[in-house]
Design a protein around this motif. Structure first.
Motif, PDB file in Angstrom:
ATOM      1  N   SER A  55      78.548 -10.976 -35.538  1.00  0.00           N
ATOM      2  CA  SER A  55      77.727  -9.772 -35.722  1.00  0.00           C
ATOM      3  C   SER A  55      76.462 -10.094 -36.533  1.00  0.00           C
ATOM      4  CB  SER A  55      78.536  -8.662 -36.391  1.00  0.00           C
ATOM      5  OG  SER A  55      79.505  -8.183 -35.483  1.00  0.00           O
ATOM      6  N   ILE A  56      75.752 -11.059 -36.016  1.00  0.00           N
ATOM      7  CA  ILE A  56      74.543 -11.613 -36.649  1.00  0.00           C
ATOM      8  C   ILE A  56      74.848 -12.059 -38.082  1.00  0.00           C
ATOM      9  CG2 ILE A  56      72.058 -11.350 -36.973  1.00  0.00           C
ATOM     10  CD1 ILE A  56      71.881  -9.444 -34.801  1.00  0.00           C
ATOM     11  N   TRP A  57      75.788 -12.947 -38.205  1.00  0.00           N
ATOM     12  CA  TRP A  57      76.116 -13.689 -39.422  1.00  0.00           C
ATOM     13  C   TRP A  57      76.606 -12.814 -40.570  1.00  0.00           C
ATOM     14  CZ3 TRP A  57      70.666 -14.322 -37.959  1.00  0.00           C
ATOM     15  CH2 TRP A  57      70.540 -15.201 -36.886  1.00  0.00           C
ATOM     16  N   THR A  58      77.082 -11.601 -40.272  1.00  0.00           N
ATOM     17  CA  THR A  58      77.506 -10.750 -41.376  1.00  0.00           C
ATOM     18  C   THR A  58      79.018 -10.613 -41.450  1.00  0.00           C
ATOM     19  OG1 THR A  58      77.320  -8.804 -39.983  1.00  0.00           O
ATOM     20  CG2 THR A  58      75.405  -9.342 -41.351  1.00  0.00           C
ATOM     21  N   ASP A 115      70.655  -5.174 -50.648  1.00  0.00           N
ATOM     22  CA  ASP A 115      71.470  -4.525 -49.611  1.00  0.00           C
ATOM     23  C   ASP A 115      71.667  -5.360 -48.365  1.00  0.00           C
ATOM     24  OD1 ASP A 115      69.302  -2.507 -50.840  1.00  0.00           O
ATOM     25  OD2 ASP A 115      71.283  -1.582 -50.791  1.00  0.00           O
ATOM     26  N   ASN A 116      70.699  -6.206 -48.071  1.00  0.00           N
ATOM     27  CA  ASN A 116      70.724  -6.945 -46.803  1.00  0.00           C
ATOM     28  C   ASN A 116      69.705  -8.076 -46.873  1.00  0.00           C
ATOM     29  OD1 ASN A 116      68.073  -5.857 -46.094  1.00  0.00           O
ATOM     30  ND2 ASN A 116      69.177  -3.932 -45.929  1.00  0.00           N
ATOM     31  N   GLY A 117      69.592  -8.812 -45.784  1.00  0.00           N
ATOM     32  CA  GLY A 117      68.694  -9.962 -45.773  1.00  0.00           C
ATOM     33  C   GLY A 117      67.242  -9.582 -46.006  1.00  0.00           C
ATOM     34  N   SER A 118      66.805  -8.499 -45.373  1.00  0.00           N
ATOM     35  CA  SER A 118      65.398  -8.093 -45.483  1.00  0.00           C
ATOM     36  C   SER A 118      65.035  -7.735 -46.925  1.00  0.00           C
ATOM     37  CB  SER A 118      65.125  -6.880 -44.589  1.00  0.00           C
ATOM     38  OG  SER A 118      65.499  -7.156 -43.272  1.00  0.00           O
ATOM     39  N   THR A 119      65.878  -6.937 -47.561  1.00  0.00           N
ATOM     40  CA  THR A 119      65.542  -6.526 -48.927  1.00  0.00           C
ATOM     41  C   THR A 119      65.741  -7.678 -49.916  1.00  0.00           C
ATOM     42  OG1 THR A 119      67.718  -5.514 -49.162  1.00  0.00           O
ATOM     43  CG2 THR A 119      65.914  -4.049 -48.584  1.00  0.00           C
ATOM     44  N   ALA A 120      66.580  -8.660 -49.556  1.00  0.00           N
ATOM     45  CA  ALA A 120      66.698  -9.857 -50.399  1.00  0.00           C
ATOM     46  C   ALA A 120      65.376 -10.624 -50.363  1.00  0.00           C
ATOM     47  CB  ALA A 120      67.845 -10.737 -49.913  1.00  0.00           C
ATOM     48  N   ILE A 121      64.812 -10.773 -49.154  1.00  0.00           N
ATOM     49  CA  ILE A 121      63.517 -11.448 -49.027  1.00  0.00           C
ATOM     50  C   ILE A 121      62.443 -10.653 -49.777  1.00  0.00           C
ATOM     51  CG2 ILE A 121      61.691 -12.109 -47.406  1.00  0.00           C
ATOM     52  CD1 ILE A 121      64.049 -13.947 -47.143  1.00  0.00           C
ATOM     53  N   GLU A 122      62.496  -9.330 -49.618  1.00  0.00           N
ATOM     54  CA  GLU A 122      61.523  -8.460 -50.287  1.00  0.00           C
ATOM     55  C   GLU A 122      61.588  -8.668 -51.814  1.00  0.00           C
ATOM     56  OE1 GLU A 122      60.199  -6.822 -47.739  1.00  0.00           O
ATOM     57  OE2 GLU A 122      58.604  -5.902 -48.922  1.00  0.00           O
ATOM     58  N   CYS A 149      58.652 -17.416 -37.402  1.00  0.00           N
ATOM     59  CA  CYS A 149      59.893 -17.281 -38.154  1.00  0.00           C
ATOM     60  C   CYS A 149      60.319 -15.812 -38.188  1.00  0.00           C
ATOM     61  CB  CYS A 149      59.704 -17.786 -39.583  1.00  0.00           C
ATOM     62  SG  CYS A 149      58.439 -16.865 -40.470  1.00  0.00           S
ATOM     63  N   TYR A 150      61.512 -15.567 -38.678  1.00  0.00           N
ATOM     64  CA  TYR A 150      61.967 -14.185 -38.848  1.00  0.00           C
ATOM     65  C   TYR A 150      62.598 -14.056 -40.215  1.00  0.00           C
ATOM     66  CZ  TYR A 150      64.411  -9.814 -38.423  1.00  0.00           C
ATOM     67  OH  TYR A 150      64.846  -8.535 -38.649  1.00  0.00           O
ATOM     68  N   HIS A 151      62.135 -13.074 -40.994  1.00  0.00           N
ATOM     69  CA  HIS A 151      62.680 -12.892 -42.341  1.00  0.00           C
ATOM     70  C   HIS A 151      63.152 -11.473 -42.592  1.00  0.00           C
ATOM     71  CE1 HIS A 151      61.781 -16.893 -43.724  1.00  0.00           C
ATOM     72  NE2 HIS A 151      60.558 -16.795 -43.246  1.00  0.00           N
ATOM     73  N   GLY A 152      63.156 -10.628 -41.553  1.00  0.00           N
ATOM     74  CA  GLY A 152      63.644  -9.277 -41.743  1.00  0.00           C
ATOM     75  C   GLY A 152      62.608  -8.237 -41.375  1.00  0.00           C
ATOM     76  N   ASP A 153      63.003  -6.963 -41.477  1.00  0.00           N
ATOM     77  CA  ASP A 153      62.138  -5.903 -40.964  1.00  0.00           C
ATOM     78  C   ASP A 153      61.549  -5.000 -42.044  1.00  0.00           C
ATOM     79  OD1 ASP A 153      64.411  -4.576 -41.646  1.00  0.00           O
ATOM     80  OD2 ASP A 153      64.825  -3.770 -39.658  1.00  0.00           O
TER      81      ASP A 153
HETATM   82  C1  LIG Z   1      66.313 -15.891 -41.678  1.00  0.00           C
HETATM   83  C2  LIG Z   1      66.563 -14.413 -41.815  1.00  0.00           C
HETATM   84  N1  LIG Z   1      66.053 -13.773 -42.880  1.00  0.00           N
HETATM   85  C3  LIG Z   1      66.246 -12.441 -43.031  1.00  0.00           C
HETATM   86  C4  LIG Z   1      66.972 -11.701 -42.095  1.00  0.00           C
HETATM   87  C5  LIG Z   1      67.134 -10.209 -42.265  1.00  0.00           C
HETATM   88  O1  LIG Z   1      68.418  -9.861 -42.588  1.00  0.00           O
HETATM   89  P1  LIG Z   1      68.941  -8.356 -42.371  1.00  0.00           P
HETATM   90  O2  LIG Z   1      69.039  -8.141 -40.897  1.00  0.00           O
HETATM   91  O3  LIG Z   1      70.264  -8.343 -43.072  1.00  0.00           O
HETATM   92  O4  LIG Z   1      67.952  -7.418 -43.026  1.00  0.00           O
HETATM   93  C6  LIG Z   1      67.531 -12.344 -41.005  1.00  0.00           C
HETATM   94  C7  LIG Z   1      68.308 -11.552 -40.015  1.00  0.00           C
HETATM   95  O5  LIG Z   1      68.551 -11.939 -38.913  1.00  0.00           O
HETATM   96  C8  LIG Z   1      67.306 -13.723 -40.849  1.00  0.00           C
HETATM   97  O6  LIG Z   1      67.801 -14.377 -39.793  1.00  0.00           O
END
Ligand SMILES: Cc1ncc(COP(=O)(O)O)c(C=O)c1O
Length: 181
Positions: A55-58, A115-122, A149-153
């Motif tokens: 489920s996308i690494w979660t 809360d999630n990957g996106s807010t961790a990057i934020e 690259c992809y770091h979240g939304d």
């Molecule tokens: C490298 C990377 N950073 C950040 C994210 C964002 O994580 P989240 O979907 O939990 O916000 C993802 C999600 O696929 C990711 O692959």
């Protein structure tokens, strides 16, 4: 109308899915997942799927893991949620201590929960930006990112990400705030 049809109709009518073109999504019957066990997911028609990307690494321990379900039930009965702003709670403190202990001697000495990957990057973007401002290097205000690259939304994470389609509105918003200064 069958339950699957009713749900599909309601999904198309009321739901927006992330990184999804709505017209294309609405043109097809959605995959409706109703349960999960271990590595398997089951859809509303009874088809089983191997959840190949967890489920996308979660979901790295598998779906409905009895140990995790029991722990969640125990904890929800004691304290389901409390704000971390202006308060703390035992499990968060204990987990932070255990996480820091995984990195003896490393600069990681505290945990910031997100809360999630996106807010961790934020959070990481804000921390690094503030760090350089505070130690007297305001010129250090640029971030380096890989192409495509992809770091979240969230706004900051998407502005580092590759697909320009997800950046356009964010850039306009940031620029219109920055320009008056
Ligand atoms: C490298 C990377 N950073 C950040 C994210 C964002 O994580 P989240 O979907 O939990 O916000 C993802 C999600 O696929 C990711 O692959």
């Amino acid at each position: 109308m069958h339950r699957s049809q009713a749900l599909a109709h309601a999904d198309h009518k009321y739901v927006w899915h992330p990184f999804t073109q709505q017209q294309e999504w609405c043109a097809e019957e959605p995959l409706i997942i109703v349960s999960g066990k271990g590595v398997y997911l089951r859809d509303i028609h009874g088809h089983d799927y191997i959840d190949g990307n967890s489920s996308i690494w979660t979901n790295i321990h598998g779906h409905s893991h009895p140990h995790i379900v029991a722990a969640m039930q125990r904890q929800a009965a004691i304290l389901d949620h409390s704000s971390f702003l202006g308060a703390t709670h035992p499990k968060a403190i204990e987990l932070a201590e255990r996480l820091v202990a995984l990195f003896p001697g490393a600069p990681l000495s505290r945990v910031f929960y997100s809360d999630n990957g996106s807010t961790a990057i934020e959070s990481a973007l804000k921390m690094t930006f503030q760090y350089w401002q505070l130690i007297g290097h305001p010129e250090k205000n640029r971030f380096v990112a890989f192409t495509n690259c992809y770091h979240g939304d969230t706004a900051g994470a998407a502005s580092l990400g590759g697909p320009i389609v997800f950046q356009k509105c964010i850039f306009l918003a940031i620029v219109s705030r920055v320009l008056p200064h």
